[in-house]
Design a protein around this motif. Sequence first.
Motif, PDB file in Angstrom:
ATOM      1  N   HIS A 132      -2.483  -3.240  13.850  1.00  0.00           N
ATOM      2  CA  HIS A 132      -1.931  -2.182  13.014  1.00  0.00           C
ATOM      3  C   HIS A 132      -2.620  -0.868  13.416  1.00  0.00           C
ATOM      4  O   HIS A 132      -3.381  -0.273  12.661  1.00  0.00           O
ATOM      5  N   GLN A 188      -6.951   1.379   7.127  1.00  0.00           N
ATOM      6  CA  GLN A 188      -6.571   2.163   5.953  1.00  0.00           C
ATOM      7  C   GLN A 188      -7.339   1.783   4.686  1.00  0.00           C
ATOM      8  O   GLN A 188      -7.455   2.598   3.779  1.00  0.00           O
ATOM      9  N   GLU A 240       7.189  -3.892   4.494  1.00  0.00           N
ATOM     10  CA  GLU A 240       6.658  -2.704   3.814  1.00  0.00           C
ATOM     11  C   GLU A 240       7.788  -1.961   3.128  1.00  0.00           C
ATOM     12  O   GLU A 240       8.876  -1.818   3.694  1.00  0.00           O
ATOM     13  N   ASN A 266       6.158   3.908  15.809  1.00  0.00           N
ATOM     14  CA  ASN A 266       5.127   4.868  15.429  1.00  0.00           C
ATOM     15  C   ASN A 266       3.944   4.862  16.396  1.00  0.00           C
ATOM     16  O   ASN A 266       3.358   5.910  16.652  1.00  0.00           O
ATOM     17  N   LYS A 326      14.365   3.982   9.765  1.00  0.00           N
ATOM     18  CA  LYS A 326      15.113   4.652   8.712  1.00  0.00           C
ATOM     19  C   LYS A 326      16.559   4.190   8.840  1.00  0.00           C
ATOM     20  O   LYS A 326      16.952   3.628   9.858  1.00  0.00           O
ATOM     21  N   ASN A 384      10.048  -2.708   8.030  1.00  0.00           N
ATOM     22  CA  ASN A 384       9.428  -1.745   7.127  1.00  0.00           C
ATOM     23  C   ASN A 384      10.459  -0.667   6.837  1.00  0.00           C
ATOM     24  O   ASN A 384      10.871   0.061   7.738  1.00  0.00           O
ATOM     25  N   ARG A 437      -0.796  11.226  15.621  1.00  0.00           N
ATOM     26  CA  ARG A 437      -1.664  10.103  15.269  1.00  0.00           C
ATOM     27  C   ARG A 437      -2.386   9.609  16.516  1.00  0.00           C
ATOM     28  O   ARG A 437      -1.981   9.911  17.637  1.00  0.00           O
ATOM     29  N   TRP A 445       8.355  12.806   3.464  1.00  0.00           N
ATOM     30  CA  TRP A 445       9.472  12.381   4.334  1.00  0.00           C
ATOM     31  C   TRP A 445      10.294  11.264   3.699  1.00  0.00           C
ATOM     32  O   TRP A 445      11.245  10.783   4.278  1.00  0.00           O
ATOM     33  N   ASN A 453       2.439  -3.913  14.354  1.00  0.00           N
ATOM     34  CA  ASN A 453       3.127  -3.134  13.338  1.00  0.00           C
ATOM     35  C   ASN A 453       3.749  -1.881  13.945  1.00  0.00           C
ATOM     36  O   ASN A 453       3.046  -1.056  14.514  1.00  0.00           O
ATOM     37  N   GLU A 454       5.064  -1.768  13.857  1.00  0.00           N
ATOM     38  CA  GLU A 454       5.780  -0.523  14.147  1.00  0.00           C
ATOM     39  C   GLU A 454       5.520   0.055  15.536  1.00  0.00           C
ATOM     40  O   GLU A 454       4.807   1.053  15.678  1.00  0.00           O
ATOM     41  N   PHE A 470      -0.015   6.078  -1.830  1.00  0.00           N
ATOM     42  CA  PHE A 470       1.079   5.102  -1.845  1.00  0.00           C
ATOM     43  C   PHE A 470       0.768   3.897  -2.723  1.00  0.00           C
ATOM     44  O   PHE A 470       1.577   2.974  -2.814  1.00  0.00           O
ATOM     45  N   ASN A 475       9.728  -0.696  12.018  1.00  0.00           N
ATOM     46  CA  ASN A 475      10.229   0.190  10.976  1.00  0.00           C
ATOM     47  C   ASN A 475      11.492   0.881  11.445  1.00  0.00           C
ATOM     48  O   ASN A 475      11.691   1.111  12.626  1.00  0.00           O
ATOM     49  N   GLU A 535      -4.051   7.357   4.422  1.00  0.00           N
ATOM     50  CA  GLU A 535      -2.678   7.440   4.893  1.00  0.00           C
ATOM     51  C   GLU A 535      -2.617   8.182   6.244  1.00  0.00           C
ATOM     52  O   GLU A 535      -1.948   9.193   6.402  1.00  0.00           O
ATOM     53  N   TRP A 536      -3.361   7.668   7.216  1.00  0.00           N
ATOM     54  CA  TRP A 536      -3.332   8.179   8.596  1.00  0.00           C
ATOM     55  C   TRP A 536      -3.524   9.686   8.654  1.00  0.00           C
ATOM     56  O   TRP A 536      -4.422  10.198   8.001  1.00  0.00           O
ATOM     57  N   TRP A 555       4.288  -1.451  -0.028  1.00  0.00           N
ATOM     58  CA  TRP A 555       3.232  -0.613   0.536  1.00  0.00           C
ATOM     59  C   TRP A 555       2.894   0.440  -0.511  1.00  0.00           C
ATOM     60  O   TRP A 555       3.735   1.288  -0.751  1.00  0.00           O
TER      61      TRP A 555
HETATM   62  C1  PNW Z   1       4.082   2.893   7.799  1.00  0.00           C
HETATM   63  N1  PNW Z   1       9.088   6.745   8.933  1.00  0.00           N
HETATM   64  O1  PNW Z   1       4.305   3.955   8.667  1.00  0.00           O
HETATM   65  C2  PNW Z   1       2.783   2.236   8.226  1.00  0.00           C
HETATM   66  O2  PNW Z   1       2.979   0.923   8.685  1.00  0.00           O
HETATM   67  C3  PNW Z   1       1.720   2.243   7.176  1.00  0.00           C
HETATM   68  O3  PNW Z   1       0.467   2.010   7.773  1.00  0.00           O
HETATM   69  C4  PNW Z   1       1.776   3.555   6.415  1.00  0.00           C
HETATM   70  O4  PNW Z   1       0.689   3.728   5.569  1.00  0.00           O
HETATM   71  C5  PNW Z   1       3.083   3.543   5.650  1.00  0.00           C
HETATM   72  O5  PNW Z   1       4.186   3.383   6.517  1.00  0.00           O
HETATM   73  C6  PNW Z   1       3.323   4.786   4.803  1.00  0.00           C
HETATM   74  O6  PNW Z   1       3.506   5.895   5.621  1.00  0.00           O
HETATM   75  C7  PNW Z   1       5.521   4.618   8.660  1.00  0.00           C
HETATM   76  O7  PNW Z   1       9.048   7.980   9.203  1.00  0.00           O
HETATM   77  C8  PNW Z   1       5.512   5.975   8.945  1.00  0.00           C
HETATM   78  O8  PNW Z   1      10.187   6.188   8.735  1.00  0.00           O
HETATM   79  C9  PNW Z   1       6.694   6.671   9.046  1.00  0.00           C
HETATM   80  C10 PNW Z   1       7.903   6.018   8.853  1.00  0.00           C
HETATM   81  C11 PNW Z   1       7.921   4.672   8.574  1.00  0.00           C
HETATM   82  C12 PNW Z   1       6.724   3.980   8.477  1.00  0.00           C
END
Ligand code: PNW
Length: 506
Positions: free
Chosen positions: A127, A26, A401, A178, A250, A318, A189, A368, A174-175, A466, A248, A457-458, A450
């Motif tokens: 990542h 990124q 994050e 995702n 929600k 996160n 992605r 989102w 990481n995550e 961000f 991560n 941003e992907w 973050w």
């Molecule tokens: C993270 N959600 O992704 C990633 O770790 C980062 O690389 C990214 O840039 C950042 O968040 C901002 O998007 C996420 O839907 C994407 O809850 C989606 C979610 C959470 C984290």
Amino acid sequence: PQKFNKIHRDSFPENFAFGVSTSAYQVEGAVSTDGRSMSIWDSFSHVRGNIYDNSTGDVTCDHYHRYKEDIQLMVALGIDAYRLSISWSRILPDNTGRVNQAGAAFYNSIINELLHHGIEPYVTLYHWDMPQYLENDPQVKGWRTRKIITHYVYFATTCFRLFGDRVKNWITVNEILNIAVSGYGTGTRAPGRCSVISGTQKRVYIGDSATEPYLVAHNVLLSHAAAVKLYREQFQSEQKGRIGIALNSKWYEPYTEDKHNVSAAQRCLEFELAWFLDPIFFGDYPVSMRITAGSRLPSFTEDDTKELVKSVDFLGINYYTANYAQNSDEELDPSLRWYSTDRQASVSSRGADGELIGEAMGPSDGGWIYDCPWGLRRLLAWMQARYGKEEFQDCPILITENGCSDPELNLSVKKAKQDEWRIRYLHGILQHLLDTIRNDGCNIQGYFIWSLLDNFEWDKGQAFRFGIYYVHHQWNLNRDPKLSARWYGYFLTRSNNLNRKSLLQD
Ligand code: PNW
């Protein structure tokens, strides 16, 4: 007038670490410099239509050449810690196992520069940037076979060996959510594998979204556990670092108090976070997932379980936002069953009263994030209830994050820099975090925004910003502090007399 100074750094525990986060693809750019080979994100971002604004990570923030300047920004902020990730294909550019010395030298320079300024590096090994040669290897197929475990452990070992004398905080991946769901479920992605027919999106239907997200998540978990085992056996006693994972989630709020919606919210949390934490704390996937996904969910051998349980010294979370969850008991045609329908819930940002769950922090198209700082506190309470308060005394939690993008796309530079919305969002989170520490007895040891910079941003490309520093991507790549950067700096260093007026005057 609004006050941004209700809390400050000194309100937090003595050794609490404040930082910022980024990731290699990124921010670095320099994708073919000094012997780096391609990752799945290089291929993915170069396919037209995959990225919102057709940007790529080819240059992005050019952090590869500007890391010193960026570390100066961190020094100015007064942060304790910087979370970065290592590009696998910079360190191991081909299948021979040979280490690319120039790649290693780059991370050595960053790490040394950080330490020189008293900033603690937190290093994520993976990542999202799988080397393309491993994705292409018909034996390995990226994360889709167990063969990846050996490759990942070799990469991790290489990093422990090269950097572990100075890096004391490792994050394996990481995550996983995702990686699995957007890489192999929705296909939004890299590597963009998807068999789900979803509305307007024109995707190439390769892969099997009914099984691949589960399979991939399984292999990522096993790779994580194997790397932790190796670190503990061969490096930890000498290097004296710790190793964890960043996940991560929600927060999910029941749509109404109806018991079916209450259990729908519970299922969403299980499918999002317990999917990975149950194996790590209990040794197996949540019951709800085993029931609905059936044989599509792989199972653990006894050895797998043994390796997974307690495979973290700390836990990175996160957190960005919350959603409502509503039960859906629709009988689905078996061909339509995959991760997203398996959880038998529909999720939304609008409640039964028609109101948004929190202020929208992103544009209506593709945004989102809703401002729900209370969701973080509830999520942490939920974790403490499920896994036991005591577990987190030994295994501290770090918020690895948290942040938000701008409420609209293409804001003028001037407007984007006046990001009071971001300050409100971050300040709210810190207030709730403090409540969680003080009132819920939760052992939280760090917080990372973050992100330091507007970056790639992907799938949203450069359109979603961000950063607390504005990056002039279209011009000279200069970094320009937003109000939020000034606020964070005040919060961290001059926190006693901060109010809106002094912030704006500065
Ligand atoms: C993270 N959600 O992704 C990633 O770790 C980062 O690389 C990214 O840039 C950042 O968040 C901002 O998007 C996420 O839907 C994407 O809850 C989606 C979610 C959470 C984290």
